[in-house]
Design a protein around this motif. Structure first.
Motif, PDB file in Angstrom:
ATOM      1  N   ILE A 164       0.847  -1.190   0.000  1.00  0.00           N
ATOM      2  CA  ILE A 164       0.000   0.000   0.000  1.00  0.00           C
ATOM      3  C   ILE A 164       0.888   1.247   0.000  1.00  0.00           C
ATOM      4  N   VAL A 165       0.458   2.270  -0.713  1.00  0.00           N
ATOM      5  CA  VAL A 165       1.168   3.546  -0.724  1.00  0.00           C
ATOM      6  C   VAL A 165       0.436   4.480   0.235  1.00  0.00           C
ATOM      7  N   TRP A 166       1.036   4.697   1.390  1.00  0.00           N
ATOM      8  CA  TRP A 166       0.408   5.531   2.411  1.00  0.00           C
ATOM      9  C   TRP A 166       0.617   7.004   2.091  1.00  0.00           C
ATOM     10  N   GLU A 167      -0.437   7.780   2.242  1.00  0.00           N
ATOM     11  CA  GLU A 167      -0.380   9.232   2.099  1.00  0.00           C
ATOM     12  C   GLU A 167      -1.029   9.863   3.323  1.00  0.00           C
ATOM     13  N   TYR A 168      -0.648  11.105   3.610  1.00  0.00           N
ATOM     14  CA  TYR A 168      -1.318  11.801   4.701  1.00  0.00           C
ATOM     15  C   TYR A 168      -2.794  11.994   4.361  1.00  0.00           C
ATOM     16  N   LEU A 169      -3.657  11.790   5.369  1.00  0.00           N
ATOM     17  CA  LEU A 169      -5.090  11.995   5.178  1.00  0.00           C
ATOM     18  C   LEU A 169      -5.355  13.481   4.969  1.00  0.00           C
ATOM     19  N   PRO A 170      -5.912  13.875   3.821  1.00  0.00           N
ATOM     20  CA  PRO A 170      -6.144  15.302   3.568  1.00  0.00           C
ATOM     21  C   PRO A 170      -7.092  15.926   4.585  1.00  0.00           C
ATOM     22  N   ASN A 171      -6.751  17.125   5.028  1.00  0.00           N
ATOM     23  CA  ASN A 171      -7.613  17.946   5.884  1.00  0.00           C
ATOM     24  C   ASN A 171      -7.880  17.344   7.254  1.00  0.00           C
ATOM     25  N   ALA A 172      -7.000  16.437   7.698  1.00  0.00           N
ATOM     26  CA  ALA A 172      -7.186  15.845   9.031  1.00  0.00           C
ATOM     27  C   ALA A 172      -6.825  16.821  10.139  1.00  0.00           C
ATOM     28  N   GLY A 173      -6.012  17.820   9.824  1.00  0.00           N
ATOM     29  CA  GLY A 173      -5.617  18.796  10.835  1.00  0.00           C
ATOM     30  C   GLY A 173      -4.406  18.383  11.636  1.00  0.00           C
ATOM     31  N   HIS A 174      -3.819  17.227  11.317  1.00  0.00           N
ATOM     32  CA  HIS A 174      -2.601  16.765  11.986  1.00  0.00           C
ATOM     33  C   HIS A 174      -1.913  15.776  11.057  1.00  0.00           C
ATOM     34  N   ASP A 175      -0.690  15.404  11.410  1.00  0.00           N
ATOM     35  CA  ASP A 175       0.088  14.530  10.518  1.00  0.00           C
ATOM     36  C   ASP A 175       0.203  13.103  11.042  1.00  0.00           C
ATOM     37  N   ALA A 176      -0.778  12.678  11.841  1.00  0.00           N
ATOM     38  CA  ALA A 176      -0.754  11.322  12.398  1.00  0.00           C
ATOM     39  C   ALA A 176      -1.899  10.482  11.859  1.00  0.00           C
ATOM     40  N   ALA A 177      -2.342  10.788  10.654  1.00  0.00           N
ATOM     41  CA  ALA A 177      -3.385   9.986   9.999  1.00  0.00           C
ATOM     42  C   ALA A 177      -2.969   9.758   8.553  1.00  0.00           C
ATOM     43  N   TRP A 178      -3.054   8.502   8.124  1.00  0.00           N
ATOM     44  CA  TRP A 178      -2.636   8.128   6.773  1.00  0.00           C
ATOM     45  C   TRP A 178      -3.769   7.386   6.073  1.00  0.00           C
ATOM     46  N   CYS A 179      -3.699   7.370   4.758  1.00  0.00           N
ATOM     47  CA  CYS A 179      -4.733   6.696   3.985  1.00  0.00           C
ATOM     48  C   CYS A 179      -4.113   6.079   2.737  1.00  0.00           C
ATOM     49  N   GLY A 180      -4.810   5.115   2.176  1.00  0.00           N
ATOM     50  CA  GLY A 180      -4.341   4.465   0.965  1.00  0.00           C
ATOM     51  C   GLY A 180      -5.345   3.438   0.484  1.00  0.00           C
ATOM     52  N   CYS A 181      -5.109   2.877  -0.686  1.00  0.00           N
ATOM     53  CA  CYS A 181      -5.975   1.846  -1.257  1.00  0.00           C
ATOM     54  C   CYS A 181      -5.189   0.544  -1.369  1.00  0.00           C
ATOM     55  N   TRP A 182      -5.825  -0.544  -0.994  1.00  0.00           N
ATOM     56  CA  TRP A 182      -5.167  -1.853  -0.948  1.00  0.00           C
ATOM     57  C   TRP A 182      -6.102  -2.889  -1.547  1.00  0.00           C
ATOM     58  N   HIS A 183      -5.798  -3.344  -2.751  1.00  0.00           N
ATOM     59  CA  HIS A 183      -6.628  -4.331  -3.449  1.00  0.00           C
ATOM     60  C   HIS A 183      -8.098  -3.911  -3.490  1.00  0.00           C
ATOM     61  N   GLY A 184      -8.329  -2.644  -3.765  1.00  0.00           N
ATOM     62  CA  GLY A 184      -9.685  -2.131  -3.880  1.00  0.00           C
ATOM     63  C   GLY A 184     -10.321  -1.708  -2.571  1.00  0.00           C
ATOM     64  N   VAL A 185      -9.648  -1.939  -1.447  1.00  0.00           N
ATOM     65  CA  VAL A 185     -10.171  -1.566  -0.137  1.00  0.00           C
ATOM     66  C   VAL A 185      -9.530  -0.240   0.299  1.00  0.00           C
ATOM     67  N   ARG A 186     -10.344   0.719   0.713  1.00  0.00           N
ATOM     68  CA  ARG A 186      -9.818   1.968   1.250  1.00  0.00           C
ATOM     69  C   ARG A 186      -9.411   1.745   2.699  1.00  0.00           C
ATOM     70  N   VAL A 187      -8.252   2.264   3.078  1.00  0.00           N
ATOM     71  CA  VAL A 187      -7.710   2.047   4.419  1.00  0.00           C
ATOM     72  C   VAL A 187      -7.285   3.381   5.017  1.00  0.00           C
ATOM     73  N   VAL A 188      -7.700   3.632   6.237  1.00  0.00           N
ATOM     74  CA  VAL A 188      -7.244   4.795   7.008  1.00  0.00           C
ATOM     75  C   VAL A 188      -6.571   4.282   8.266  1.00  0.00           C
ATOM     76  N   TRP A 189      -5.397   4.812   8.557  1.00  0.00           N
ATOM     77  CA  TRP A 189      -4.614   4.399   9.728  1.00  0.00           C
ATOM     78  C   TRP A 189      -4.362   5.640  10.566  1.00  0.00           C
ATOM     79  N   THR A 190      -4.920   5.677  11.759  1.00  0.00           N
ATOM     80  CA  THR A 190      -4.811   6.868  12.581  1.00  0.00           C
ATOM     81  C   THR A 190      -4.679   6.495  14.044  1.00  0.00           C
ATOM     82  N   MET A 191      -4.670   7.511  14.900  1.00  0.00           N
ATOM     83  CA  MET A 191      -4.430   7.290  16.317  1.00  0.00           C
ATOM     84  C   MET A 191      -5.692   6.788  17.029  1.00  0.00           C
ATOM     85  N   HIS A 192      -5.483   6.119  18.136  1.00  0.00           N
ATOM     86  CA  HIS A 192      -6.596   5.750  19.013  1.00  0.00           C
ATOM     87  C   HIS A 192      -7.227   7.038  19.550  1.00  0.00           C
ATOM     88  N   PRO A 193      -8.550   7.095  19.678  1.00  0.00           N
ATOM     89  CA  PRO A 193      -9.198   8.346  20.091  1.00  0.00           C
ATOM     90  C   PRO A 193      -8.999   8.728  21.555  1.00  0.00           C
TER      91      PRO A 193
END
Length: 218
Positions: A164-193
């Motif tokens: 997967i090619v991770w990119e920063y999640l646009p407009n998240a307001g911080h740099d600890a959230a990433w997003c990408g596409c993996w075999h057609g599945v959208r994936v977001v990886w971020t911090m525990h709330p």
């Protein structure tokens, strides 16, 4: 595990068997957490899979542990409006990506699992607790996976979503959230709330919903 189970239920039974082996060696293991699949999940569009960190003392199902009983308990728990801050955040995430439904309906469309589904008394597990863990993506077939795990066992996340090619999640307001596409599945990886401000969580939820809608329609 040597042979990959062919159904979700078999995967969960394999986890219970691993738990039984661990308990025979050391009685301080928490009961295994089995995926909670909402009653409308497989009919939903989109299907949302939320992944948490660890069980944090998941011991609410009486012995004997069965796949059917424990999965049902998990599915019911995530739909409770008073289940706690983590699950309120999860419910709001589901509401954001499932436009046009009410909060109760959004909660019924969630599937929920953890990176560590066997816990150890007194802290997060390590080592052999992960030997029989399954990501469950193959069985749950989600459209969107949201990992609320931060850097906890980042090696497992990186290994599973290999390529997967991770990119920063646009407009998240911080740099600890990433997003990408993996075999057609959208994936977001971020911090525990936990410990995050309501304003930050709300901005992140809007960013996830906007990114998912944009990639889904592109």
């Amino acid at each position: 595990m040597t042979d990959k189970p062919i159904t979700l239920l078999e995967a969960e039974r394999a986890l219970i068997a691993h738990y039984d082996r661990l308990v025979k060696q050391d009685g301080n293991w928490d009961q295994p957490f089995l995926a909670g699949v909402g009653p409308e999940y497989f009919q939903a569009s989109p299907r949302l899979l939320v992944v948490g960190k660890a069980t944090a003392g998941w011991s609410n199902v009486e012995e004997p542990v069965t796949a059917e009983a424990t999965s049902a308990h998990s599915a019911a728990f995530v739909q409770e409006p008073t289940a706690g801050a983590f699950f309120r955040h999860v419910q709001q995430l589901a509401l954001g990506v499932a436009s046009g439904v009410d909060p109760a309906a959004a909660a019924r469309r969630i599937a929920w699992t953890n990176l560590a589904r066997i816990g150890y008394a007194g802290g997060n597990p390590a080592g052999q607790a992960f030997d029989a863990q399954e990501t469950l993506c193959a069985w749950l077939r989600p459209d969107l996976v949201i990992l609320l795990t931060g850097d906890y066992r980042h090696d497992l996340v990186s290994d599973f979503f290999d390529g997967i090619v991770w990119e920063y999640l646009p407009n998240a307001g911080h740099d600890a959230a990433w997003c990408g596409c993996w075999h057609g599945v959208r994936v977001v990886w971020t911090m525990h709330p936990q410990g995050k401000s309501l304003e930050r969580l709300e901005r992140e939820r809007r960013a996830i919903a906007a990114w998912f809608a944009g990639t889904r329609n592109s």
